[in-house]
Design a protein around this motif. Sequence first.
Motif, PDB file in Angstrom:
ATOM      1  N   LEU A   1      -2.512  -1.590  11.056  1.00  0.00           N
ATOM      2  CA  LEU A   1      -3.397  -1.043  10.004  1.00  0.00           C
ATOM      3  C   LEU A   1      -3.760   0.421  10.266  1.00  0.00           C
ATOM      4  CD1 LEU A   1      -6.169  -3.746   9.303  1.00  0.00           C
ATOM      5  CD2 LEU A   1      -4.002  -3.426   8.138  1.00  0.00           C
ATOM      6  N   PHE A   2      -4.138   0.719  11.508  1.00  0.00           N
ATOM      7  CA  PHE A   2      -4.677   2.055  11.819  1.00  0.00           C
ATOM      8  C   PHE A   2      -3.727   3.203  11.441  1.00  0.00           C
ATOM      9  CE2 PHE A   2      -5.213   5.454  15.103  1.00  0.00           C
ATOM     10  CZ  PHE A   2      -6.310   6.057  14.530  1.00  0.00           C
ATOM     11  N   PRO A   3      -2.466   3.199  11.899  1.00  0.00           N
ATOM     12  CA  PRO A   3      -1.612   4.338  11.540  1.00  0.00           C
ATOM     13  C   PRO A   3      -1.349   4.437  10.039  1.00  0.00           C
ATOM     14  CG  PRO A   3      -0.307   2.647  12.629  1.00  0.00           C
ATOM     15  CD  PRO A   3      -1.752   2.239  12.751  1.00  0.00           C
ATOM     16  N   VAL A   4      -1.154   3.292   9.378  1.00  0.00           N
ATOM     17  CA  VAL A   4      -0.782   3.348   7.959  1.00  0.00           C
ATOM     18  C   VAL A   4      -1.974   3.794   7.105  1.00  0.00           C
ATOM     19  CG1 VAL A   4       0.071   2.020   5.990  1.00  0.00           C
ATOM     20  CG2 VAL A   4       1.005   1.597   8.259  1.00  0.00           C
ATOM     21  N   ILE A   5      -3.153   3.213   7.324  1.00  0.00           N
ATOM     22  CA  ILE A   5      -4.303   3.533   6.471  1.00  0.00           C
ATOM     23  C   ILE A   5      -4.922   4.886   6.838  1.00  0.00           C
ATOM     24  CG2 ILE A   5      -6.632   2.818   5.785  1.00  0.00           C
ATOM     25  CD1 ILE A   5      -5.749  -0.063   6.119  1.00  0.00           C
ATOM     26  N   TYR A   6      -5.060   5.171   8.139  1.00  0.00           N
ATOM     27  CA  TYR A   6      -5.820   6.353   8.569  1.00  0.00           C
ATOM     28  C   TYR A   6      -4.969   7.600   8.823  1.00  0.00           C
ATOM     29  CZ  TYR A   6      -9.935   3.404   9.453  1.00  0.00           C
ATOM     30  OH  TYR A   6     -11.004   2.560   9.330  1.00  0.00           O
ATOM     31  N   LEU A   7      -3.662   7.435   9.073  1.00  0.00           N
ATOM     32  CA  LEU A   7      -2.912   8.596   9.568  1.00  0.00           C
ATOM     33  C   LEU A   7      -1.757   9.088   8.707  1.00  0.00           C
ATOM     34  CD1 LEU A   7      -2.663   7.623  13.373  1.00  0.00           C
ATOM     35  CD2 LEU A   7      -4.365   9.071  12.274  1.00  0.00           C
ATOM     36  N   ILE A   8      -0.987   8.201   8.118  1.00  0.00           N
ATOM     37  CA  ILE A   8       0.303   8.695   7.578  1.00  0.00           C
ATOM     38  C   ILE A   8       0.335   8.956   6.065  1.00  0.00           C
ATOM     39  CG2 ILE A   8       1.623   7.639   9.449  1.00  0.00           C
ATOM     40  CD1 ILE A   8       2.621   5.556   7.439  1.00  0.00           C
ATOM     41  N   LEU A   9      -0.605   8.395   5.300  1.00  0.00           N
ATOM     42  CA  LEU A   9      -0.485   8.565   3.836  1.00  0.00           C
ATOM     43  C   LEU A   9      -0.831   9.991   3.401  1.00  0.00           C
ATOM     44  CD1 LEU A   9      -1.941   5.208   2.482  1.00  0.00           C
ATOM     45  CD2 LEU A   9       0.437   5.882   2.613  1.00  0.00           C
TER      46      LEU A   9
ATOM     47  N   THR B   1      -7.373   2.744  -6.166  1.00  0.00           N
ATOM     48  CA  THR B   1      -6.537   1.685  -5.563  1.00  0.00           C
ATOM     49  C   THR B   1      -6.431   1.832  -4.037  1.00  0.00           C
ATOM     50  OG1 THR B   1      -4.588   3.005  -6.115  1.00  0.00           O
ATOM     51  CG2 THR B   1      -5.103   1.149  -7.568  1.00  0.00           C
ATOM     52  N   PHE B   2      -6.495   3.088  -3.544  1.00  0.00           N
ATOM     53  CA  PHE B   2      -6.454   3.260  -2.086  1.00  0.00           C
ATOM     54  C   PHE B   2      -7.626   2.527  -1.442  1.00  0.00           C
ATOM     55  CE2 PHE B   2      -7.974   5.294   1.770  1.00  0.00           C
ATOM     56  CZ  PHE B   2      -6.836   5.311   2.554  1.00  0.00           C
ATOM     57  N   PHE B   3      -8.827   2.730  -2.010  1.00  0.00           N
ATOM     58  CA  PHE B   3     -10.004   2.095  -1.406  1.00  0.00           C
ATOM     59  C   PHE B   3     -10.030   0.582  -1.638  1.00  0.00           C
ATOM     60  CE2 PHE B   3     -11.399   6.437  -0.861  1.00  0.00           C
ATOM     61  CZ  PHE B   3     -11.913   6.367   0.433  1.00  0.00           C
ATOM     62  N   THR B   4      -9.345   0.116  -2.671  1.00  0.00           N
ATOM     63  CA  THR B   4      -9.208  -1.344  -2.827  1.00  0.00           C
ATOM     64  C   THR B   4      -8.421  -1.895  -1.632  1.00  0.00           C
ATOM     65  OG1 THR B   4      -9.136  -1.037  -5.216  1.00  0.00           O
ATOM     66  CG2 THR B   4      -8.425  -3.184  -4.378  1.00  0.00           C
ATOM     67  N   PHE B   5      -7.291  -1.236  -1.323  1.00  0.00           N
ATOM     68  CA  PHE B   5      -6.498  -1.643  -0.149  1.00  0.00           C
ATOM     69  C   PHE B   5      -7.327  -1.483   1.131  1.00  0.00           C
ATOM     70  CE2 PHE B   5      -2.608  -1.041  -2.775  1.00  0.00           C
ATOM     71  CZ  PHE B   5      -1.940  -2.194  -2.425  1.00  0.00           C
ATOM     72  N   TYR B   6      -8.023  -0.352   1.241  1.00  0.00           N
ATOM     73  CA  TYR B   6      -8.804  -0.065   2.459  1.00  0.00           C
ATOM     74  C   TYR B   6      -9.813  -1.180   2.728  1.00  0.00           C
ATOM     75  CZ  TYR B   6     -12.640   1.953   5.193  1.00  0.00           C
ATOM     76  OH  TYR B   6     -13.640   2.142   6.113  1.00  0.00           O
ATOM     77  N   TRP B   7     -10.612  -1.517   1.702  1.00  0.00           N
ATOM     78  CA  TRP B   7     -11.665  -2.526   1.897  1.00  0.00           C
ATOM     79  C   TRP B   7     -11.072  -3.909   2.160  1.00  0.00           C
ATOM     80  CZ3 TRP B   7     -16.515  -1.622   3.086  1.00  0.00           C
ATOM     81  CH2 TRP B   7     -17.093  -0.415   2.714  1.00  0.00           C
ATOM     82  N   LEU B   8     -10.022  -4.253   1.409  1.00  0.00           N
ATOM     83  CA  LEU B   8      -9.449  -5.594   1.588  1.00  0.00           C
ATOM     84  C   LEU B   8      -8.791  -5.734   2.962  1.00  0.00           C
ATOM     85  CD1 LEU B   8      -7.916  -6.342  -1.933  1.00  0.00           C
ATOM     86  CD2 LEU B   8      -9.962  -7.345  -0.909  1.00  0.00           C
ATOM     87  N   LEU B   9      -7.963  -4.757   3.337  1.00  0.00           N
ATOM     88  CA  LEU B   9      -7.233  -4.873   4.613  1.00  0.00           C
ATOM     89  C   LEU B   9      -8.168  -4.787   5.813  1.00  0.00           C
ATOM     90  CD1 LEU B   9      -4.059  -2.765   3.760  1.00  0.00           C
ATOM     91  CD2 LEU B   9      -4.108  -5.180   4.335  1.00  0.00           C
ATOM     92  N   THR B  10      -9.038  -3.767   5.827  1.00  0.00           N
ATOM     93  CA  THR B  10      -9.940  -3.644   6.983  1.00  0.00           C
ATOM     94  C   THR B  10     -10.979  -4.769   6.963  1.00  0.00           C
ATOM     95  OG1 THR B  10     -11.430  -2.105   5.860  1.00  0.00           O
ATOM     96  CG2 THR B  10      -9.649  -1.136   7.167  1.00  0.00           C
TER      97      THR B  10
ATOM     98  N   LEU C   1       0.840  -1.213   0.000  1.00  0.00           N
ATOM     99  CA  LEU C   1       0.000   0.000   0.000  1.00  0.00           C
ATOM    100  C   LEU C   1       0.871   1.257   0.000  1.00  0.00           C
ATOM    101  CD1 LEU C   1      -2.604   1.741   0.561  1.00  0.00           C
ATOM    102  CD2 LEU C   1      -2.334   1.138   2.954  1.00  0.00           C
ATOM    103  N   VAL C   2       1.858   1.306   0.888  1.00  0.00           N
ATOM    104  CA  VAL C   2       2.717   2.499   0.986  1.00  0.00           C
ATOM    105  C   VAL C   2       3.547   2.651  -0.302  1.00  0.00           C
ATOM    106  CG1 VAL C   2       4.567   3.610   2.301  1.00  0.00           C
ATOM    107  CG2 VAL C   2       2.799   2.354   3.505  1.00  0.00           C
ATOM    108  N   TYR C   3       4.019   1.530  -0.852  1.00  0.00           N
ATOM    109  CA  TYR C   3       4.802   1.560  -2.095  1.00  0.00           C
ATOM    110  C   TYR C   3       3.946   2.112  -3.249  1.00  0.00           C
ATOM    111  CZ  TYR C   3       7.779  -0.054  -5.912  1.00  0.00           C
ATOM    112  OH  TYR C   3       8.561  -0.108  -7.029  1.00  0.00           O
TER     113      TYR C   3
ATOM    114  N   PRO D   1       0.919  10.113  -4.927  1.00  0.00           N
ATOM    115  CA  PRO D   1       0.755  10.538  -3.526  1.00  0.00           C
ATOM    116  C   PRO D   1      -0.494  11.379  -3.275  1.00  0.00           C
ATOM    117  CG  PRO D   1       2.940  11.094  -4.353  1.00  0.00           C
ATOM    118  CD  PRO D   1       2.162  10.602  -5.511  1.00  0.00           C
ATOM    119  N   GLU D   2      -0.831  12.257  -4.236  1.00  0.00           N
ATOM    120  CA  GLU D   2      -1.987  13.142  -4.022  1.00  0.00           C
ATOM    121  C   GLU D   2      -3.284  12.354  -3.928  1.00  0.00           C
ATOM    122  OE1 GLU D   2      -2.303  16.421  -6.698  1.00  0.00           O
ATOM    123  OE2 GLU D   2      -0.290  17.127  -6.217  1.00  0.00           O
ATOM    124  N   LEU D   3      -3.438  11.388  -4.827  1.00  0.00           N
ATOM    125  CA  LEU D   3      -4.653  10.561  -4.826  1.00  0.00           C
ATOM    126  C   LEU D   3      -4.799   9.828  -3.495  1.00  0.00           C
ATOM    127  CD1 LEU D   3      -6.974   9.051  -6.594  1.00  0.00           C
ATOM    128  CD2 LEU D   3      -5.312   7.214  -6.627  1.00  0.00           C
ATOM    129  N   TYR D   4      -3.692   9.263  -3.019  1.00  0.00           N
ATOM    130  CA  TYR D   4      -3.738   8.497  -1.764  1.00  0.00           C
ATOM    131  C   TYR D   4      -3.998   9.414  -0.574  1.00  0.00           C
ATOM    132  CZ  TYR D   4      -2.591   3.924  -3.632  1.00  0.00           C
ATOM    133  OH  TYR D   4      -2.668   2.728  -4.290  1.00  0.00           O
TER     134      TYR D   4
END
Lengths: 193, 80
Positions: free
Chosen positions: A185-193, A126-135, A38-40, A46-49
């Motif tokens: 999951l929480f810091p990477v998906i909700y806070l740092i991107l 793609t962000f929301f693909t990761f979001y839905w799959l991971l969460t 996800l981070v890669y 970056p703007e989209l994410y």
Amino acid sequence: MEETKTEYKNIYYPPGGILMWILITLELITFGIALIALVYQSKENPELYHESRLMLNTTFGAINTVFLLVSGFFMATTVHLFKQQKYDRSVFYLKLTMLGGFLFLGLKSIEYYEKLNMGLILDYNTFFTFYWLLTGFHVIHVLVGLVILSFFYFTLKKQKTQDNLEDIEAGAAFWHMCDLIWLLLFPVIYLIL
Amino acid sequence: MRNKDIYTLTLLIFLTIITAIISVNYNNFSFVSIIILGLSGIKFLAVSFQFMELKKANSFWKILISALLFIIIGIISILV
């Protein structure tokens, strides 16, 4: 009352059992690789994410973190009391543990409902693909954990003996694993991107 | 209830609040991401060593889980 002692220092008998810790290790590797992916991916756009991440409700995520942490504390207390053969109090704390899980799922459902109403579905980007799959996979783990805890709840109500200790410890380790995954999951998906 | 568990829970909730405050107020700085990941790493270790009783386990499991955490957070910190 005297606490039941187990030889945890033996490499084959970690608290919860070796199979559970192999599972925990594999789960952490799997979720870890997905988060790194996800981070890669976010570096390509970056703007989209960043904009997508801002559409998430951070407050819900933080409250859910607290629900899981408090639930984990109750789970640890449940095991501790069970070892002391204080079965009634142990069952009480097991119920509180499950309540934490249900509160997590309740808030998560509200969050998912909001996202679906906004049209932020799996293939939105793609962000929301990761979001839905991971969460989503994490939610499945919490559901499985609740099924395991419910099973223990009914077993403990009927059979109050130390025979169940290994099973209780294994179930507790699985429940704590849900905390560990969420803490990544929480810091990477909700806070740092 | 064990006192150590209560202290650990207090620390965990305190770190969660601190993380939320930092991420809301200082999100424009690049190093903030690394601080947030570091705080999450501390929470991860607190849950695994205290609540999961990893502190009582063989060193192999302690090293394995800690190494996994440092690898995951390390790679993400480099990429962010």
